[in-house]
Motif scaffolding. Structure first.
Motif, PDB file in Angstrom:
ATOM      1  N   GLN A 159       1.077  15.860  14.814  1.00 54.04           N
ATOM      2  CA  GLN A 159       1.912  14.708  15.099  1.00 54.04           C
ATOM      3  C   GLN A 159       3.115  15.140  15.923  1.00 54.04           C
ATOM      4  O   GLN A 159       3.410  16.339  16.054  1.00 54.04           O
ATOM      5  N   SER A 160       3.803  14.162  16.493  1.00 57.99           N
ATOM      6  CA  SER A 160       4.941  14.434  17.363  1.00 57.99           C
ATOM      7  C   SER A 160       5.979  15.301  16.663  1.00 57.99           C
ATOM      8  O   SER A 160       6.294  15.104  15.489  1.00 57.99           O
ATOM      9  N   GLY A 161       6.501  16.274  17.405  1.00 58.98           N
ATOM     10  CA  GLY A 161       7.571  17.122  16.896  1.00 58.98           C
ATOM     11  C   GLY A 161       7.125  18.424  16.276  1.00 58.98           C
ATOM     12  O   GLY A 161       7.941  19.328  16.073  1.00 58.98           O
ATOM     13  N   GLU A 162       5.834  18.577  15.966  1.00 58.39           N
ATOM     14  CA  GLU A 162       5.360  19.829  15.381  1.00 58.39           C
ATOM     15  C   GLU A 162       5.441  20.950  16.418  1.00 58.39           C
ATOM     16  O   GLU A 162       5.189  20.740  17.599  1.00 58.39           O
ATOM     17  N   LYS A 163       5.778  22.159  15.948  1.00 59.94           N
ATOM     18  CA  LYS A 163       5.921  23.311  16.838  1.00 59.94           C
ATOM     19  C   LYS A 163       5.109  24.488  16.305  1.00 59.94           C
ATOM     20  O   LYS A 163       4.931  24.639  15.097  1.00 59.94           O
ATOM     21  N   TYR A 164       4.642  25.332  17.218  1.00 61.26           N
ATOM     22  CA  TYR A 164       3.968  26.562  16.835  1.00 61.26           C
ATOM     23  C   TYR A 164       4.013  27.535  18.001  1.00 61.26           C
ATOM     24  O   TYR A 164       4.153  27.129  19.156  1.00 61.26           O
ATOM     25  N   ALA A 165       3.892  28.807  17.696  1.00 57.98           N
ATOM     26  CA  ALA A 165       3.827  29.837  18.734  1.00 57.98           C
ATOM     27  C   ALA A 165       2.412  29.900  19.309  1.00 57.98           C
ATOM     28  O   ALA A 165       1.438  29.591  18.620  1.00 57.98           O
ATOM     29  N   PHE A 166       2.315  30.303  20.569  1.00 54.79           N
ATOM     30  CA  PHE A 166       1.003  30.393  21.204  1.00 54.79           C
ATOM     31  C   PHE A 166       0.982  31.569  22.175  1.00 54.79           C
ATOM     32  O   PHE A 166       2.018  32.061  22.631  1.00 54.79           O
ATOM     33  N   ALA A 167      -0.245  31.997  22.500  1.00 55.80           N
ATOM     34  CA  ALA A 167      -0.467  33.010  23.531  1.00 55.80           C
ATOM     35  C   ALA A 167      -1.690  32.600  24.333  1.00 55.80           C
ATOM     36  O   ALA A 167      -2.703  32.185  23.757  1.00 55.80           O
ATOM     37  N   ASP A 168      -1.584  32.686  25.658  1.00 54.99           N
ATOM     38  CA  ASP A 168      -2.699  32.346  26.549  1.00 54.99           C
ATOM     39  C   ASP A 168      -3.052  33.557  27.404  1.00 54.99           C
ATOM     40  O   ASP A 168      -2.177  34.363  27.765  1.00 54.99           O
TER      41      ASP A 168
END
Length: 208
Positions: A159-168
Motif C-alpha cells: 500500500q501507499s507509503g511502504e518502504k523497503y531497500a532494493f538492489a538491481d
C-alpha cells in the motif's frame, strides 16, 4: 475456472477475483486496498490515485508479450528518490503470472525466484558480483523504494507509503535482469530479461 466473490469492507462493492494468487485488491469504487485470504478480509486503507504510466499500458489492458497472450491485473508505482518506475502485474492465458517493470520507456519481464541465500543489503554495492540460478550478475543500483500507490489486483500485500531497500543488477552481457527486494526475510528475488518494445503488443479495445 477459479472465481472468488468478495465485498469491499469499506463501501460494500462486490468484486470477483479470478486468479488464486491475488491477495490485494484496490476497490475501483472507493479506492481502498483490501487484503484477503480464504478466511478473512481486511481493509488496508485509502490508496493514492495513480496517473498514467510512461506507455499505453493500463489496468485491464490485453495483448501479447513474447507471443504469449496476457491481461494486466494491477500496478504498483515506486519512487527511488530521483524518479519513479511502474511494475505491472500480468496474467497469461496459460495461468502464468509475472511482472513487467517499466522505467523511463525501458521494459523488463521478471518472475519471482526462490533464493534462500541472498546476501544482506549491507554486502551489496554497485559493481558487486553475485550468482543466481547459475548466472553471474553485477549489481548496478542499491537504494530505497517507496510505494507511491497501487491499483487493481496484486499477488503481494502493498500500500501507499511502504518502504523497503532494493538492489538491481544484470548479467555482464546486459541480457538478463536481477531484482532483490528486502521487504521480507528472506528477501524477494526476481529474475528476468530486458524486453524490446516491439515484443510488447497491445490490443485495441474489445480485442481480448
Amino acid at each position: 475456472m477459479y472465481a472468488q466473490e468478495i465485498q469491499c469492507p469499506s463501501c460494500g462493492a462486490g468484486r470477483t477475483i479470478r486468479n488464486p494468487g491475488v491477495i490485494t485488491i484496490v476497490c475501483e469504487y472507493c479506492g481502498n486496498a483490501v487484503y484477503w485470504d480464504q478466511e478473512k478480509i481486511a481493509n488496508a486503507g485509502k490508496q493514492s490515485i495513480l496517473p498514467e504510466g510512461f506507455s499505453r499500458l493500463f489496468r485491464g489492458a490485453t495483448g501479447s508479450l513474447l507471443n504469449k497472450r496476457f491481461c494486466v491485473l494491477g500496478r504498483v508505482r515506486y519512487s527511488f528518490g530521483r524518479g519513479f518506475w511502474d511494475e505491472w502485474f500480468l496474467e497469461f492465458e496459460s495461468g502464468e503470472i509475472g511482472w513487467l517493470t517499466e522505467d523511463n520507456h525501458e521494459f523488463a519481464y521478471e518472475k519471482a525466484f526462490p533464493a534462500p541465500n541472498v546476501p544482506p543489503i549491507s554486502k551489496l554495492s554497485p559493481g558487486t558480483r553475485i550468482a543466481m540460478n547459475d548466472k553471474p550478475y553485477i549489481i548496478e543500483e542499491v537504494g530505497q523504494a517507496e510505494c507511491l500507490g497501487v491499483e487493481g489486483d496484486l499477488p503481494i500485500r502493498m500500500q501507499s507509503g511502504e518502504k523497503y531497500a532494493f538492489a538491481d543488477g544484470s548479467t555482464p552481457d546486459g541480457q538478463y535482469t536481477l531484482g532483490i527486494e528486502y521487504d521480507h526475510d528472506p528477501p524477494t528475488v526476481f529474475l528476468g530479461r530486458w524486453i524490446k518494445y516491439a515484443s510488447l503488443k497491445l490490443d485495441e479495445p474489445g480485442e481480448w
